[in-house]
Design a protein around this motif. Sequence first.
Motif, PDB file in Angstrom:
ATOM      1  N   GLU A   3      -1.116   1.164  -1.571  1.00 24.18           N
ATOM      2  CA  GLU A   3      -1.880   0.035  -2.068  1.00 24.18           C
ATOM      3  C   GLU A   3      -2.907  -0.421  -1.041  1.00 24.18           C
ATOM      4  OE1 GLU A   3       0.995  -2.948  -3.058  1.00 24.18           O
ATOM      5  OE2 GLU A   3       1.113  -2.260  -5.137  1.00 24.18           O
ATOM      6  N   ARG A   4      -3.979  -1.029  -1.537  1.00 25.44           N
ATOM      7  CA  ARG A   4      -5.012  -1.582  -0.676  1.00 25.44           C
ATOM      8  C   ARG A   4      -5.148  -3.069  -0.967  1.00 25.44           C
ATOM      9  NH1 ARG A   4      -4.169   2.471   1.561  1.00 25.44           N
ATOM     10  NH2 ARG A   4      -5.615   4.121   2.194  1.00 25.44           N
ATOM     11  N   LYS A   5      -5.637  -3.811   0.017  1.00 25.23           N
ATOM     12  CA  LYS A   5      -5.757  -5.259  -0.106  1.00 25.23           C
ATOM     13  C   LYS A   5      -7.212  -5.655  -0.337  1.00 25.23           C
ATOM     14  CE  LYS A   5      -4.712  -9.526   2.444  1.00 25.23           C
ATOM     15  NZ  LYS A   5      -4.142 -10.061   3.712  1.00 25.23           N
ATOM     16  N   ARG A  12      -3.055  -7.239  -3.496  1.00 22.90           N
ATOM     17  CA  ARG A  12      -2.906  -5.808  -3.263  1.00 22.90           C
ATOM     18  C   ARG A  12      -2.799  -5.071  -4.596  1.00 22.90           C
ATOM     19  NH1 ARG A  12      -1.873  -4.185   1.841  1.00 22.90           N
ATOM     20  NH2 ARG A  12      -1.472  -5.811   3.391  1.00 22.90           N
TER      21      ARG A  12
END
Length: 218
Positions: A3-5, A12
Amino acid sequence: MTERKCILSGDRADPEMLVRLACGPSGEILPDIRAKAPGRGAWIGVSRPELEQALAKGKLKGALARAFKTGDLQIPDTLPALIEDGLRKALLDRLGLEAKASMVLTGSEKIDVACRKGEVTLLLHAADAAADGNRKLDQALRVGQEAEGTDLAGIVLPVDRHALSMAMGRDNVVHIAVTDSRAASRLRAAIGRLESYLGCANGAPVHGGQDSAGALGA
């Protein structure tokens, strides 16, 4: 990928639902829709109106400065439009690839037959498709999926017939039926990311207890 923020919201999510921003050698910030540009990147997962507001108020510049650890950045005023154009192109490119791989059907009569046979995994309509034509194919889809009396329906794309026809190399593409489940999954991801950015998600509600990845037209 993990996951990316989102640098603006702090939320996220899967990278497939976010947009990566890359910083060029001169400090210019540009969208990296395919997330393949070298170097450090920053991710955003907000809608276009939210991005425009963040850009106008300087919030985006501050978030990018923290992400890239420099204030020497050039953020084009056209960034929100560039992202929309990139996401739309990614969707059209994906449709073109699926068409070349013979994963889709076009033509109302062919789609109607395939829908009634239960062979259609995902049904799509051009933004300027006639409402009556949509209703007829949506009903055929419900018949084939034994979902009569429900609100199961195809997705009205934020793309018109001209753009669809150009992308798929076919004449007058108004409706598209996807017959392969993996192709449908790839297209749902591209559609979902564009619609989320535009703030206009209009896919059919989840039907029959399936999750959004498995719902026809969702």
